[in-house]
Design an enzyme around this catalytic site. Structure first.
Site, short mmCIF file in Angstrom:
data_model
loop_
_atom_site.label_atom_id
_atom_site.label_comp_id
_atom_site.label_asym_id
_atom_site.label_seq_id
_atom_site.Cartn_x
_atom_site.Cartn_y
_atom_site.Cartn_z
N SER A 102 0.84 -1.21 0.00
CA SER A 102 0.00 0.00 0.00
C SER A 102 0.87 1.26 0.00
O SER A 102 1.68 1.43 -0.91
CB SER A 102 -0.98 -0.07 1.18
OG SER A 102 -2.07 0.79 0.99
N HIS A 117 -7.45 -6.11 0.17
CA HIS A 117 -6.30 -5.22 0.23
C HIS A 117 -5.28 -5.66 1.28
O HIS A 117 -4.08 -5.47 1.11
CB HIS A 117 -6.78 -3.80 0.52
CG HIS A 117 -5.69 -2.77 0.52
ND1 HIS A 117 -4.87 -2.55 -0.57
CD2 HIS A 117 -5.26 -1.90 1.48
CE1 HIS A 117 -3.99 -1.59 -0.29
NE2 HIS A 117 -4.21 -1.19 0.95
N ASP A 152 -1.46 14.59 12.81
CA ASP A 152 -1.50 15.93 12.23
C ASP A 152 -0.82 15.95 10.86
O ASP A 152 -1.38 16.46 9.88
CB ASP A 152 -0.84 16.95 13.16
CG ASP A 152 -1.66 17.21 14.41
OD1 ASP A 152 -2.86 16.85 14.41
OD2 ASP A 152 -1.12 17.76 15.38
#
Length: 252
Positions: free
Chosen positions: A85, A232, A173
């Site tokens: 991924s 996946h 963040d």
């Protein structure tokens, strides 16, 4: 340098470097790494802004490729690389920017394209967990369940939870701010024509037939294989089949 988890001893085979996906860690790959370490040393990393590796404000693929190149240099200068991924996109970028450092490349269930689905909803779900009330992982899993996160992902996300420290081991963040780069793929010229395996889950929609031209343009010798019954998270859903496919490719 990125935090590394080392399995096995050096052999006559190049080491295998494993780069995990978004919200993952090197620890997630422990079972497969240990099994593959019978023939070669296996080095699983924590990618930047994940687990025990450095936190930065940058989370783009050229930076992640540079991180992986530094690890390869530390372990002798050349390696086989397996990326899943996000880690697969970082590994492809590594091959295109630092091609001499790789012998073989395995790209697990990802293509060098921009995806339209965002993963931002999971950051919002993790941010919404009241960590002050969490005394065990199941507490956090319950809160994630209340926000609609499916069972398998609940346990996956909470592997990156520091319960004592009442914090996530993910730089939420930066990952949030850099999500467009994570979903995209850098515009890179050139090709990498060494052995490359694009290994996908047969039930996944991450590597569609229409992505083949983009893959072939960058990796002209790329081969394609699918693992039946896997989506996946093919390495977690079908670990023995995944390990066998990777082993056969590396040893061919």
């Amino acid at each position: 340098m990125l935090n590394t988890i080392i399995h096995g001893e050096p052999t006559s085979n190049p080491p295998l470097l494993i780069a995990h996906g978004l919200y993952g860690s090197g620890r997630n790959w422990g079972v497969i790494a240990r099994r593959l370490s019978d023939e070669r040393q296996v080095v699983a990393v924590d990618m930047r802004n994940h687990s025990n590796s450095k936190w930065t404000t940058q989370h783009d693929y050229p930076s992640m490729a540079d991180d992986l190149a530094e690890v390869i240099d530390h372990f002798g200068g050349q390696a086989d690389v397996l990326g899943h991924s996000m880690g697969g996109k970082a590994a492809m970028t590594l091959a295109l920017l630092h091609g001499e450092k790789l012998r073989k490349l395995v790209v697990a269930d990802i293509a060098p394209v921009t995806y339209t689905h965002s993963q931002i909803q999971f950051i919002e779900a993790m941010r919404a967990v009241d960590l002050s009330s969490v005394t065990r992982r199941s507490d956090a899993e319950q809160q994630l369940a209340e926000q609609g996160v499916e069972k398998a992902l609940q346990s996956f996300f909470t592997q990156s939870l520091d319960i004592k420290g009442q914090r996530w081991l993910l730089n939420l963040d930066t990952l949030s701010a850099e999500m467009p780069k994570i979903m995209g793929f850098p515009e890179l010229t050139g090709t990498w024509d060494k052995p490359t395996l694009f290994l996908s889950g047969a039930e996944s929609d991450y590597v569609l037939p229409e992505y083949r031209p983009a893959i072939r343009a960058l990796f002209p010798t790329g081969r394609f294989a699918k693992i039946p019954g896997a989506g996946h998270w093919l390495h977690a859903e079908k670990p023995r089949e995944f390990e066998a496919s990777v082993r056969a490719f590396l040893n061919a």
